[in-house]
Design a protein around this motif. Structure first.
Motif, PDB file in Angstrom:
ATOM      1  N   ASP A 227       1.636  20.714  27.038  1.00 29.78           N
ATOM      2  CA  ASP A 227       2.823  19.919  27.500  1.00 29.78           C
ATOM      3  C   ASP A 227       1.466  19.148  29.144  1.00 29.78           C
ATOM      4  N   ALA A 228       1.629  17.437  28.443  1.00 36.44           N
ATOM      5  CA  ALA A 228       0.701  16.404  28.957  1.00 36.44           C
ATOM      6  C   ALA A 228       0.495  16.630  30.446  1.00 36.44           C
ATOM      7  N   SER A 229       1.289  16.372  31.018  1.00 34.35           N
ATOM      8  CA  SER A 229       1.754  17.378  32.887  1.00 34.35           C
ATOM      9  C   SER A 229       0.391  18.037  33.332  1.00 34.35           C
ATOM     10  N   ARG A 230       1.115  18.641  32.510  1.00 38.73           N
ATOM     11  CA  ARG A 230      -0.155  19.844  33.657  1.00 38.73           C
ATOM     12  C   ARG A 230      -1.239  19.961  32.670  1.00 38.73           C
ATOM     13  N   ILE A 231      -1.920  19.826  31.256  1.00 35.10           N
ATOM     14  CA  ILE A 231      -3.472  19.448  30.851  1.00 35.10           C
ATOM     15  C   ILE A 231      -3.787  18.454  31.930  1.00 35.10           C
ATOM     16  N   ALA A 232      -3.012  17.593  32.624  1.00 35.08           N
ATOM     17  CA  ALA A 232      -3.645  15.728  33.249  1.00 35.08           C
ATOM     18  C   ALA A 232      -3.763  16.413  34.462  1.00 35.08           C
ATOM     19  N   ALA A 233      -2.919  17.885  35.177  1.00 32.88           N
ATOM     20  CA  ALA A 233      -3.196  18.581  35.952  1.00 32.88           C
ATOM     21  C   ALA A 233      -4.566  19.504  36.298  1.00 32.88           C
ATOM     22  N   TRP A 234      -4.774  20.339  35.231  1.00 28.51           N
ATOM     23  CA  TRP A 234      -6.231  21.364  35.384  1.00 28.51           C
ATOM     24  C   TRP A 234      -7.166  19.930  34.576  1.00 28.51           C
ATOM     25  N   THR A 235      -7.615  19.290  33.829  1.00 26.25           N
ATOM     26  CA  THR A 235      -7.945  18.751  33.368  1.00 26.25           C
ATOM     27  C   THR A 235      -8.856  17.358  34.124  1.00 26.25           C
ATOM     28  N   ARG A 236      -7.601  17.731  35.414  1.00 27.62           N
ATOM     29  CA  ARG A 236      -8.132  16.174  35.761  1.00 27.62           C
ATOM     30  C   ARG A 236      -8.629  14.773  35.096  1.00 27.62           C
ATOM     31  N   SER A 237      -7.803  14.681  34.760  1.00 28.13           N
ATOM     32  CA  SER A 237      -7.670  13.745  33.523  1.00 28.13           C
ATOM     33  C   SER A 237      -6.694  13.047  32.711  1.00 28.13           C
ATOM     34  N   PRO A 239      -5.020  13.369  29.009  1.00 30.40           N
ATOM     35  CA  PRO A 239      -4.866  14.135  28.434  1.00 30.40           C
ATOM     36  C   PRO A 239      -4.055  12.867  26.980  1.00 30.40           C
ATOM     37  N   GLU A 240      -4.402  13.192  26.042  1.00 28.69           N
ATOM     38  CA  GLU A 240      -3.979  12.133  24.525  1.00 28.69           C
ATOM     39  C   GLU A 240      -3.330  13.940  23.488  1.00 28.69           C
ATOM     40  N   ILE A 241      -2.133  13.855  24.020  1.00 23.83           N
ATOM     41  CA  ILE A 241      -1.410  14.605  22.930  1.00 23.83           C
ATOM     42  C   ILE A 241       0.412  14.532  23.093  1.00 23.83           C
ATOM     43  N   GLU A 242       1.104  14.910  21.966  1.00 26.94           N
ATOM     44  CA  GLU A 242       2.104  14.644  21.528  1.00 26.94           C
ATOM     45  C   GLU A 242       3.242  15.240  23.037  1.00 26.94           C
ATOM     46  N   ARG A 253      -6.939  15.312  22.671  1.00 22.63           N
ATOM     47  CA  ARG A 253      -8.065  14.431  22.987  1.00 22.63           C
ATOM     48  C   ARG A 253      -8.179  14.795  24.786  1.00 22.63           C
ATOM     49  N   PHE A 254      -8.769  15.565  25.212  1.00 21.38           N
ATOM     50  CA  PHE A 254      -8.863  16.111  26.504  1.00 21.38           C
ATOM     51  C   PHE A 254      -9.888  15.647  27.266  1.00 21.38           C
ATOM     52  N   PHE A 255     -10.662  15.449  28.884  1.00 21.12           N
ATOM     53  CA  PHE A 255     -11.510  14.758  29.340  1.00 21.12           C
ATOM     54  C   PHE A 255     -11.693  14.035  28.531  1.00 21.12           C
ATOM     55  N   GLY A 256     -11.242  13.077  28.474  1.00 21.47           N
ATOM     56  CA  GLY A 256     -11.497  11.675  28.065  1.00 21.47           C
ATOM     57  C   GLY A 256     -12.231  11.274  27.066  1.00 21.47           C
ATOM     58  N   GLN A 279     -17.758  16.437  21.312  1.00 22.93           N
ATOM     59  CA  GLN A 279     -17.432  14.836  21.321  1.00 22.93           C
ATOM     60  C   GLN A 279     -19.025  15.228  20.851  1.00 22.93           C
ATOM     61  N   ASP A 280     -19.919  15.581  20.819  1.00 20.65           N
ATOM     62  CA  ASP A 280     -21.052  15.163  20.747  1.00 20.65           C
ATOM     63  C   ASP A 280     -21.381  15.958  19.053  1.00 20.65           C
ATOM     64  N   TRP A 281     -21.276  17.079  18.944  1.00 20.34           N
ATOM     65  CA  TRP A 281     -21.669  18.091  17.933  1.00 20.34           C
ATOM     66  C   TRP A 281     -21.170  17.149  16.600  1.00 20.34           C
ATOM     67  N   LYS A 282     -21.970  16.683  15.554  1.00 21.08           N
ATOM     68  CA  LYS A 282     -22.174  16.493  14.241  1.00 21.08           C
ATOM     69  C   LYS A 282     -20.642  16.068  13.943  1.00 21.08           C
ATOM     70  N   GLU A 283     -20.876  15.107  13.401  1.00 25.37           N
ATOM     71  CA  GLU A 283     -19.230  14.215  12.369  1.00 25.37           C
ATOM     72  C   GLU A 283     -18.902  14.904  11.482  1.00 25.37           C
TER      73      GLU A 283
END
Length: 339
Positions: A227-237, A239-242, A253-256, A279-283
């Protein structure tokens, strides 16, 4: 075969962690024991983490390894037909002895009706696991030395040839291989063998297994992870999710953007499977993150398995998941003590 290493003189290293996972899959998956109405079987090798290297110089071959292994098992007794759990070997190292190996047993949804399976595991399965695990070192050298040494007939140096001969003789004195078709333990006829891969991965990869426990229901954990609202709470950012409930095949996408992926499988209140990457793993390289929620009285165990983590990234992924997922969720929602 070693290239440009005349007479096996130079130092050559081979990383064998991926080979080790295949080895343990082959040797351990499907092992089973029984006693009366009680039965238990190794379902799979969930995780092999650590370092496994074979090296040679001047004709001598050595191995240095230190791994943590997690097995999952399934069993039954006269009261319960479906008993599941894990067996963790915290350390198998090059200097380990059979008697010194430690086995931590965890039964999911443990109760008075299924706990007796632990006695069978300790009495019959663990002795067989000891035999196979302690054989790992000799088999590691025997198989992988062929890739880092020239054959003896191609070595002209008397010194390195003598070392090569001694190494070969030492290897021949190792304990005999255990017959997997012993009376008490065997592999079922349909046991899965090592899978061949059709393409070369961008990384050599490994696996990771975690079992955090939360003082809440499986439903609450499922919602908290999606759930986006809960993810925002525990990631403190943000999130991009349906919008909840998201659909299988949708991206997140989490944590920016530091963590991103795609939802592969969603079983409400039971399982979430994702393609997951930093994000920094090989494409284009993703690990698979499988999270199963096992609810018991008053708590839920989250059985987490990462597959496809780049070798060398295991500790980073473990630390980040334990801190930024597990610890943060517990602190934010009061779902358990924080160590």
């Amino acid at each position: 075969m070693v290239v440009n290493n005349p007479n096996n003189w130079h130092w050559v290293d081979k990383n064998c962690l991926a080979w080790s996972k295949e080895y343990f899959d082959e040797k351990l998956t499907g092992l089973h024991v029984e006693e009366g109405a009680k039965k238990v079987q190794v379902a799979n090798v969930s995780s092999v983490e650590g370092d496994v290297d074979v090296s040679q110089r001047k004709g001598k071959v050595i191995s240095l390894f230190d791994v943590r292994i997690v097995l999952t098992f399934k069993g039954s007794n006269d009261k319960v037909d479906d008993i599941n759990g894990s067996i963790t070997v915290p350390e198998l190292a090059y200097d380990s002895s059979s008697d010194g190996l430690v086995f931590d047993i965890s039964i999911y949804n443990e109760s008075s009706e299924n706990s007796s399976i632990t006695d069978l595991i300790k009495a019959k399965l663990i002795p067989e696991l000891r035999k196979r695990l302690i054989q790992f070192g000799p088999d590691l050298i025997e198989t992988n030395s062929k890739d880092i040494q020239l054959e003896a007939e191609k070595v002209t140096s008397t010194y390195t040839k003598a070392n090569l001969t001694q190494s070969s003789m030492s290897g021949s004195k190792s304990e005999p291989k255990v017959d997997a078709k012993s009376a008490s333990v065997s592999k079922p006829a349909g046991a899965q063998q090592t899978k061949s891969q059709s393409s070369v991965p961008k990384y050599n990869t490994t696996t990771l297994h975690l079992e955090p426990t939360f003082n809440t229901s499986a439903e609450q954990i499922y919602i908290t992870l999606l759930d986006a609202s809960r993810i925002a709470a525990w990631t403190r950012s943000h999130p991009e999710i349906e919008q909840f409930p998201p659909k299988e095949g949708s991206s997140f996408r989490f944590f920016g953007g530091a963590v991103l992926g795609k939802l592969l499988k969603l079983v409400p209140n039971e399982q979430i499977v994702e393609l997951w990457r930093l994000q920094d793993w090989k494409e284009g390289h993703y690990a698979e993150l499988d999270m199963r929620m096992i609810q018991s009285s008053g708590e839920t165990k989250l059985v987490v398995k990462f597959s496809g983590i780049p070798i060398g990234e295991e500790e980073r992924v473990r630390d980040n998941f334990e801190d930024m997922y597990v610890r943060s969720i517990k602190i934010t929602f009061g779902f358990g003590a924080v160590l």
